[in-house]
Design an enzyme around this catalytic site. Structure first.
Site, PDB file in Angstrom:
ATOM      1  N   ASP A 150      25.326  13.829  30.937  1.00 37.11           N
ATOM      2  CA  ASP A 150      24.649  14.383  32.112  1.00 37.11           C
ATOM      3  C   ASP A 150      25.177  15.792  32.344  1.00 37.11           C
ATOM      4  O   ASP A 150      26.280  15.971  32.873  1.00 37.11           O
ATOM      5  CB  ASP A 150      24.883  13.518  33.354  1.00 37.11           C
ATOM      6  CG  ASP A 150      23.925  13.875  34.489  1.00 37.11           C
ATOM      7  OD1 ASP A 150      23.696  15.087  34.691  1.00 37.11           O
ATOM      8  OD2 ASP A 150      23.420  12.967  35.172  1.00 37.11           O
ATOM      9  N   ARG A 206      10.273   8.936  32.547  1.00 42.51           N
ATOM     10  CA  ARG A 206       8.895   9.405  32.621  1.00 42.51           C
ATOM     11  C   ARG A 206       8.416   9.639  31.190  1.00 42.51           C
ATOM     12  O   ARG A 206       9.208   9.971  30.301  1.00 42.51           O
ATOM     13  CB  ARG A 206       8.777  10.709  33.424  1.00 42.51           C
ATOM     14  CG  ARG A 206       8.986  10.563  34.931  1.00 42.51           C
ATOM     15  CD  ARG A 206       7.866   9.750  35.569  1.00 42.51           C
ATOM     16  NE  ARG A 206       7.991   9.644  37.021  1.00 42.51           N
ATOM     17  CZ  ARG A 206       8.603   8.666  37.661  1.00 42.51           C
ATOM     18  NH1 ARG A 206       9.190   7.702  36.960  1.00 42.51           N
ATOM     19  NH2 ARG A 206       8.648   8.639  38.978  1.00 42.51           N
ATOM     20  N   GLU A 231      -0.348   8.457  31.907  1.00 42.25           N
ATOM     21  CA  GLU A 231      -0.577   7.264  32.735  1.00 42.25           C
ATOM     22  C   GLU A 231      -1.631   7.561  33.800  1.00 42.25           C
ATOM     23  O   GLU A 231      -1.659   8.654  34.356  1.00 42.25           O
ATOM     24  CB  GLU A 231       0.721   6.865  33.446  1.00 42.25           C
ATOM     25  CG  GLU A 231       1.773   6.233  32.585  1.00 42.25           C
ATOM     26  CD  GLU A 231       2.986   5.814  33.419  1.00 42.25           C
ATOM     27  OE1 GLU A 231       2.825   5.455  34.612  1.00 42.25           O
ATOM     28  OE2 GLU A 231       4.091   5.868  32.884  1.00 42.25           O
ATOM     29  N   HIS A 248       4.799   0.588  33.451  1.00 41.51           N
ATOM     30  CA  HIS A 248       5.536   1.238  34.541  1.00 41.51           C
ATOM     31  C   HIS A 248       5.955   0.231  35.623  1.00 41.51           C
ATOM     32  O   HIS A 248       5.699   0.429  36.811  1.00 41.51           O
ATOM     33  CB  HIS A 248       4.699   2.357  35.165  1.00 41.51           C
ATOM     34  CG  HIS A 248       5.548   3.447  35.774  1.00 41.51           C
ATOM     35  ND1 HIS A 248       5.188   4.760  35.756  1.00 41.51           N
ATOM     36  CD2 HIS A 248       6.740   3.402  36.424  1.00 41.51           C
ATOM     37  CE1 HIS A 248       6.106   5.491  36.362  1.00 41.51           C
ATOM     38  NE2 HIS A 248       7.073   4.685  36.765  1.00 41.51           N
ATOM     39  N   GLY A 251      11.052  -0.971  37.511  1.00 42.46           N
ATOM     40  CA  GLY A 251      11.693  -1.063  38.821  1.00 42.46           C
ATOM     41  C   GLY A 251      11.025  -2.015  39.775  1.00 42.46           C
ATOM     42  O   GLY A 251      11.376  -2.071  40.957  1.00 42.46           O
TER      43      GLY A 251
END
Length: 350
Positions: A150, A206, A231, A248, A251
């Site tokens: 990161d 994404r 999408e 998708h 989550g």
């Protein structure tokens, strides 16, 4: 005060019925498709899901001054428009972090069953936000070696991108960005992919963080993805190429959705006229509501528990069969249909 609420927000009506201080507030519940400009003109507050596009088309010439979204992302919200028009907003960052972790761990269980991963394999995590931190915790619990990249953070344990490439499995947990110091669009590009032979990439970020056009030309690279370019109408080629493909919903566990609702209501009560004692009582009520939905403690927790709770291969098979065999005109409907009827699952907390 008049509040428009998307009735599709998980358990929203049940949770509100348990709270104090909402009796004097006019609550109107609509389906997502009913939340349109003509139906919200005289409302003060709007509570939505990601299926509602919050922009000028929706809000022009309305009285809306506060918007809440029960989501971890804000792609559906025109934040610049809201700021320009002095409309306050809030959302639920991190609400579904554990849901995505469970999705990744279920993927790892599937790979183990297929002989593509074992507990001596290494995992590279790109992005150390809410999801990355919880995923590292899960991997450490099972003594699975992991490395984290990161570039926006400065921890001693972080590694460079070349060390991530050496891992057997790379999992992506970053936003889609274009003009930042370290843009993530196509972070998995042709150069990166050239080192992925025999390895696995999991994408729950994404679609645009992976160069799909280069990916589909590769041999012997496993791609597991929940997100896609274009999408809700990704190409047949990329869906067919993917080892596991889902619409998708990484989550979208029961817990992730309830967490989003709780965070939404916590933020809302801080923005409206509810006294301090009522707020404290509400926090206690909402905490108890979350606890009542937990899976329950395990004396011994095994990695295979993830796959027992969520059969990701079955989810992928359902989506692939319906989507790939549908005609072009119906692909959007199929994507959304499978997304809305995805397999119900709970989250394990470690």
């Amino acid at each position: 005060m008049k509040v428009i609420v998307d009735k599709g927000i998980k358990s929203i009506q049940e949770i509100i019925s348990l709270l104090y201080g909402f009796d004097a507030i006019e609550l109107i519940f609509f389906n997502s498709s009913e939340i349109k400009n003509s139906n919200i003109k005289d409302a003060d507050v709007l509570l939505v899901r990601s299926t509602v596009k919050v922009n000028e088309l929706l809000l022009d010439d309305t009285n809306i001054k506060l918007i809440g979204s029960a989501t971890a992302g804000i792609d559906h919200m025109d934040v610049d428009y809201l700021k320009k028009n002095h409309i306050k907003w809030f959302y639920a960052p991190g609400c579904n972090a554990l849901s995505v972790v469970n999705y990744v761990m279920s993927s790892i269980c599937f790979l183990r069953e297929e002989g593509m991963f074992d507990l001596t394999s290494s995992v590279g995590i790109i992005g150390y936000g809410n999801i990355g931190k919880n995923l590292k915790k899960a991997l450490d619990y099972f003594s699975i070696e992991n490395f984290i990249y990161d570039p926006f953070l400065n921890f001693d344990f972080l590694v460079d991108i070349d060390q991530i490439k050496n891992c057997n499995l790379i999992t992506l947990h970053v936003p889609l960005t274009y003009k930042t110091k370290f843009p993530t669009r196509n972070i998995i590009d042709e150069v990166f992919l050239s080192d992925m032979q025999g390895k696995t990439i999991i994408n729950t970020s994404r679609g645009g963080v992976v160069d799909e056009s280069k990916l589909i030309n590769l041999q012997n690279t496993n791609y597991i993805s929940d997100v896609w370019i274009g999408e809700p109408c990704p190409s047949n080629e990329i869906i067919n190429f993917a080892l596991l493909a889902t619409p998708h919903i990484a989550g979208h566990s029961i817990d992730g959705k309830i967490n989003g609702t709780i965070m939404l209501m916590e933020s809302l009560q801080n923005c409206i006229d509810i006294n301090t004692d009522q707020k404290k009582l509400n926090l206690h009520v909402m905490k108890n509501f979350i606890s009542s939905n937990d899976i329950g403690d395990e004396d011994e927790f095994f990695i295979d528990n993830y796959n027992k709770e969520y059969d990701i291969k079955l989810e992928s098979d359902i989506f692939k069969k319906k989507y790939i065999n549908s005609n072009i005109a119906n692909k959007k409907n199929i994507f959304n249909e499978v997304r809305s009827s995805h397999l119900a699952r709970k989250d394990f907390k470690i």
